[in-house]
Design a protein around this motif. Structure first.
Motif, PDB file in Angstrom:
ATOM      1  N   ASP A  27      -3.995   0.716   8.396  1.00 50.05           N
ATOM      2  CA  ASP A  27      -5.005  -0.277   8.786  1.00 50.05           C
ATOM      3  C   ASP A  27      -4.599  -1.688   8.356  1.00 50.05           C
ATOM      4  O   ASP A  27      -4.791  -2.652   9.109  1.00 50.05           O
ATOM      5  CB  ASP A  27      -6.364   0.070   8.180  1.00 50.05           C
ATOM      6  CG  ASP A  27      -6.980   1.318   8.765  1.00 50.05           C
ATOM      7  OD1 ASP A  27      -6.520   1.774   9.841  1.00 50.05           O
ATOM      8  OD2 ASP A  27      -7.921   1.852   8.140  1.00 50.05           O
ATOM      9  N   MET A  28      -4.031  -1.827   7.161  1.00 46.33           N
ATOM     10  CA  MET A  28      -3.593  -3.139   6.676  1.00 46.33           C
ATOM     11  C   MET A  28      -2.486  -3.703   7.559  1.00 46.33           C
ATOM     12  O   MET A  28      -2.492  -4.889   7.889  1.00 46.33           O
ATOM     13  CB  MET A  28      -3.088  -3.049   5.235  1.00 46.33           C
ATOM     14  CG  MET A  28      -4.148  -2.791   4.225  1.00 46.33           C
ATOM     15  SD  MET A  28      -5.180  -4.248   4.039  1.00 46.33           S
ATOM     16  CE  MET A  28      -6.773  -3.530   3.978  1.00 46.33           C
ATOM     17  N   LYS A  29      -1.536  -2.865   7.938  1.00 49.30           N
ATOM     18  CA  LYS A  29      -0.450  -3.325   8.809  1.00 49.30           C
ATOM     19  C   LYS A  29      -1.003  -3.762  10.166  1.00 49.30           C
ATOM     20  O   LYS A  29      -0.568  -4.770  10.720  1.00 49.30           O
ATOM     21  CB  LYS A  29       0.589  -2.221   8.980  1.00 49.30           C
ATOM     22  CG  LYS A  29       1.444  -2.029   7.754  1.00 49.30           C
ATOM     23  CD  LYS A  29       2.492  -0.957   7.965  1.00 49.30           C
ATOM     24  CE  LYS A  29       3.384  -0.824   6.751  1.00 49.30           C
ATOM     25  NZ  LYS A  29       4.428   0.189   6.962  1.00 49.30           N
ATOM     26  N   ARG A  30      -1.955  -3.019  10.698  1.00 50.67           N
ATOM     27  CA  ARG A  30      -2.559  -3.368  11.993  1.00 50.67           C
ATOM     28  C   ARG A  30      -3.331  -4.686  11.892  1.00 50.67           C
ATOM     29  O   ARG A  30      -3.184  -5.572  12.737  1.00 50.67           O
ATOM     30  CB  ARG A  30      -3.485  -2.244  12.465  1.00 50.67           C
ATOM     31  CG  ARG A  30      -3.992  -2.447  13.896  1.00 50.67           C
ATOM     32  CD  ARG A  30      -5.017  -1.425  14.319  1.00 50.67           C
ATOM     33  NE  ARG A  30      -6.296  -1.755  13.702  1.00 50.67           N
ATOM     34  CZ  ARG A  30      -6.946  -0.991  12.820  1.00 50.67           C
ATOM     35  NH1 ARG A  30      -6.474   0.161  12.453  1.00 50.67           N
ATOM     36  NH2 ARG A  30      -8.084  -1.378  12.308  1.00 50.67           N
ATOM     37  N   MET A  31      -4.117  -4.846  10.837  1.00 47.40           N
ATOM     38  CA  MET A  31      -4.908  -6.070  10.662  1.00 47.40           C
ATOM     39  C   MET A  31      -4.012  -7.287  10.414  1.00 47.40           C
ATOM     40  O   MET A  31      -4.363  -8.403  10.791  1.00 47.40           O
ATOM     41  CB  MET A  31      -5.883  -5.908   9.491  1.00 47.40           C
ATOM     42  CG  MET A  31      -7.017  -4.960   9.793  1.00 47.40           C
ATOM     43  SD  MET A  31      -8.067  -4.482   8.387  1.00 47.40           S
ATOM     44  CE  MET A  31      -8.031  -5.846   7.302  1.00 47.40           C
ATOM     45  N   LYS A  34      -2.778 -10.127  13.024  1.00 46.43           N
ATOM     46  CA  LYS A  34      -3.597 -11.281  13.385  1.00 46.43           C
ATOM     47  C   LYS A  34      -3.679 -12.323  12.269  1.00 46.43           C
ATOM     48  O   LYS A  34      -3.793 -13.498  12.532  1.00 46.43           O
ATOM     49  CB  LYS A  34      -5.009 -10.820  13.738  1.00 46.43           C
ATOM     50  CG  LYS A  34      -5.054  -9.937  14.965  1.00 46.43           C
ATOM     51  CD  LYS A  34      -6.461  -9.530  15.279  1.00 46.43           C
ATOM     52  CE  LYS A  34      -6.476  -8.616  16.494  1.00 46.43           C
ATOM     53  NZ  LYS A  34      -7.822  -8.171  16.825  1.00 46.43           N
ATOM     54  N   LYS A  35      -3.665 -11.859  11.012  1.00 45.84           N
ATOM     55  CA  LYS A  35      -3.779 -12.779   9.882  1.00 45.84           C
ATOM     56  C   LYS A  35      -3.176 -12.141   8.637  1.00 45.84           C
ATOM     57  O   LYS A  35      -2.941 -10.938   8.585  1.00 45.84           O
ATOM     58  CB  LYS A  35      -5.232 -13.144   9.615  1.00 45.84           C
ATOM     59  CG  LYS A  35      -6.091 -11.963   9.193  1.00 45.84           C
ATOM     60  CD  LYS A  35      -7.507 -12.388   8.916  1.00 45.84           C
ATOM     61  CE  LYS A  35      -8.322 -11.169   8.465  1.00 45.84           C
ATOM     62  NZ  LYS A  35      -9.671 -11.551   8.103  1.00 45.84           N
ATOM     63  N   LYS A  36      -2.945 -12.924   7.612  1.00 46.59           N
ATOM     64  CA  LYS A  36      -2.393 -12.442   6.345  1.00 46.59           C
ATOM     65  C   LYS A  36      -3.470 -11.626   5.628  1.00 46.59           C
ATOM     66  O   LYS A  36      -4.614 -12.069   5.507  1.00 46.59           O
ATOM     67  CB  LYS A  36      -1.966 -13.620   5.483  1.00 46.59           C
ATOM     68  CG  LYS A  36      -1.083 -13.238   4.325  1.00 46.59           C
ATOM     69  CD  LYS A  36      -0.658 -14.441   3.508  1.00 46.59           C
ATOM     70  CE  LYS A  36       0.350 -15.275   4.278  1.00 46.59           C
ATOM     71  NZ  LYS A  36       0.941 -16.339   3.440  1.00 46.59           N
ATOM     72  N   VAL A  37      -3.093 -10.425   5.142  1.00 43.15           N
ATOM     73  CA  VAL A  37      -4.043  -9.520   4.499  1.00 43.15           C
ATOM     74  C   VAL A  37      -3.528  -9.170   3.101  1.00 43.15           C
ATOM     75  O   VAL A  37      -2.340  -8.913   2.918  1.00 43.15           O
ATOM     76  CB  VAL A  37      -4.205  -8.225   5.335  1.00 43.15           C
ATOM     77  CG1 VAL A  37      -5.200  -7.290   4.697  1.00 43.15           C
ATOM     78  CG2 VAL A  37      -4.623  -8.539   6.755  1.00 43.15           C
ATOM     79  N   PHE A  51       0.345  -8.237   3.277  1.00 43.60           N
ATOM     80  CA  PHE A  51       0.835  -7.799   4.580  1.00 43.60           C
ATOM     81  C   PHE A  51       0.749  -8.988   5.521  1.00 43.60           C
ATOM     82  O   PHE A  51      -0.253  -9.685   5.569  1.00 43.60           O
ATOM     83  CB  PHE A  51      -0.024  -6.663   5.135  1.00 43.60           C
ATOM     84  CG  PHE A  51       0.079  -5.396   4.330  1.00 43.60           C
ATOM     85  CD1 PHE A  51       1.033  -4.451   4.668  1.00 43.60           C
ATOM     86  CD2 PHE A  51      -0.763  -5.152   3.278  1.00 43.60           C
ATOM     87  CE1 PHE A  51       1.136  -3.272   3.943  1.00 43.60           C
ATOM     88  CE2 PHE A  51      -0.670  -3.979   2.545  1.00 43.60           C
ATOM     89  CZ  PHE A  51       0.286  -3.045   2.877  1.00 43.60           C
ATOM     90  N   TYR A  52       1.816  -9.215   6.276  1.00 43.54           N
ATOM     91  CA  TYR A  52       1.849 -10.345   7.201  1.00 43.54           C
ATOM     92  C   TYR A  52       2.718  -9.976   8.404  1.00 43.54           C
ATOM     93  O   TYR A  52       3.843  -9.491   8.220  1.00 43.54           O
ATOM     94  CB  TYR A  52       2.409 -11.585   6.491  1.00 43.54           C
ATOM     95  CG  TYR A  52       2.364 -12.847   7.301  1.00 43.54           C
ATOM     96  CD1 TYR A  52       1.155 -13.332   7.771  1.00 43.54           C
ATOM     97  CD2 TYR A  52       3.519 -13.548   7.583  1.00 43.54           C
ATOM     98  CE1 TYR A  52       1.097 -14.506   8.508  1.00 43.54           C
ATOM     99  CE2 TYR A  52       3.484 -14.718   8.314  1.00 43.54           C
ATOM    100  CZ  TYR A  52       2.268 -15.193   8.789  1.00 43.54           C
ATOM    101  OH  TYR A  52       2.218 -16.341   9.525  1.00 43.54           O
ATOM    102  N   LYS A  53       2.184 -10.179   9.575  1.00 43.54           N
ATOM    103  CA  LYS A  53       2.869  -9.863  10.839  1.00 43.54           C
ATOM    104  C   LYS A  53       3.295  -8.408  10.924  1.00 43.54           C
ATOM    105  O   LYS A  53       4.385  -8.094  11.359  1.00 43.54           O
ATOM    106  CB  LYS A  53       4.049 -10.801  11.058  1.00 43.54           C
ATOM    107  CG  LYS A  53       3.634 -12.250  11.231  1.00 43.54           C
ATOM    108  CD  LYS A  53       4.802 -13.128  11.583  1.00 43.54           C
ATOM    109  CE  LYS A  53       4.321 -14.552  11.760  1.00 43.54           C
ATOM    110  NZ  LYS A  53       5.405 -15.456  12.116  1.00 43.54           N
ATOM    111  N   GLY A  54       2.431  -7.504  10.455  1.00 39.49           N
ATOM    112  CA  GLY A  54       2.682  -6.080  10.594  1.00 39.49           C
ATOM    113  C   GLY A  54       3.581  -5.460   9.558  1.00 39.49           C
ATOM    114  O   GLY A  54       3.884  -4.275   9.639  1.00 39.49           O
TER     115      GLY A  54
END
Length: 55
Positions: A27-31, A34-37, A51-54
């Motif tokens: 889920d973190m990779k998917r989110m 769109k934006k930095k998580v 996580f950034y850009k998948g």
């Protein structure tokens, strides 16, 4: 920089290991497409994985 050692675990340069559920990482990779998580563990000396850009 944390390195992914198995599908749901990461190891920091300092030797700290963070373990998560595989679905959380997916889920973190998917989110992060769109934006930095940010994902932090619940240890006393908290480590955060970005996580950034998948990735």
């Amino acid at each position: 920089m944390a390195k992914q050692i198995i599908p749901s675990s990461f190891k920091c340069d300092c030797g700290h290991e963070s373990n998560f559920f595989e679905s959380t990482i997916r889920d973190m990779k998917r989110m992060s497409k769109k934006k930095k998580v940010y994902l932090g563990d619940s240890e006393e000396d908290e480590h955060t994985i970005i996580f950034y850009k998948g990735t």
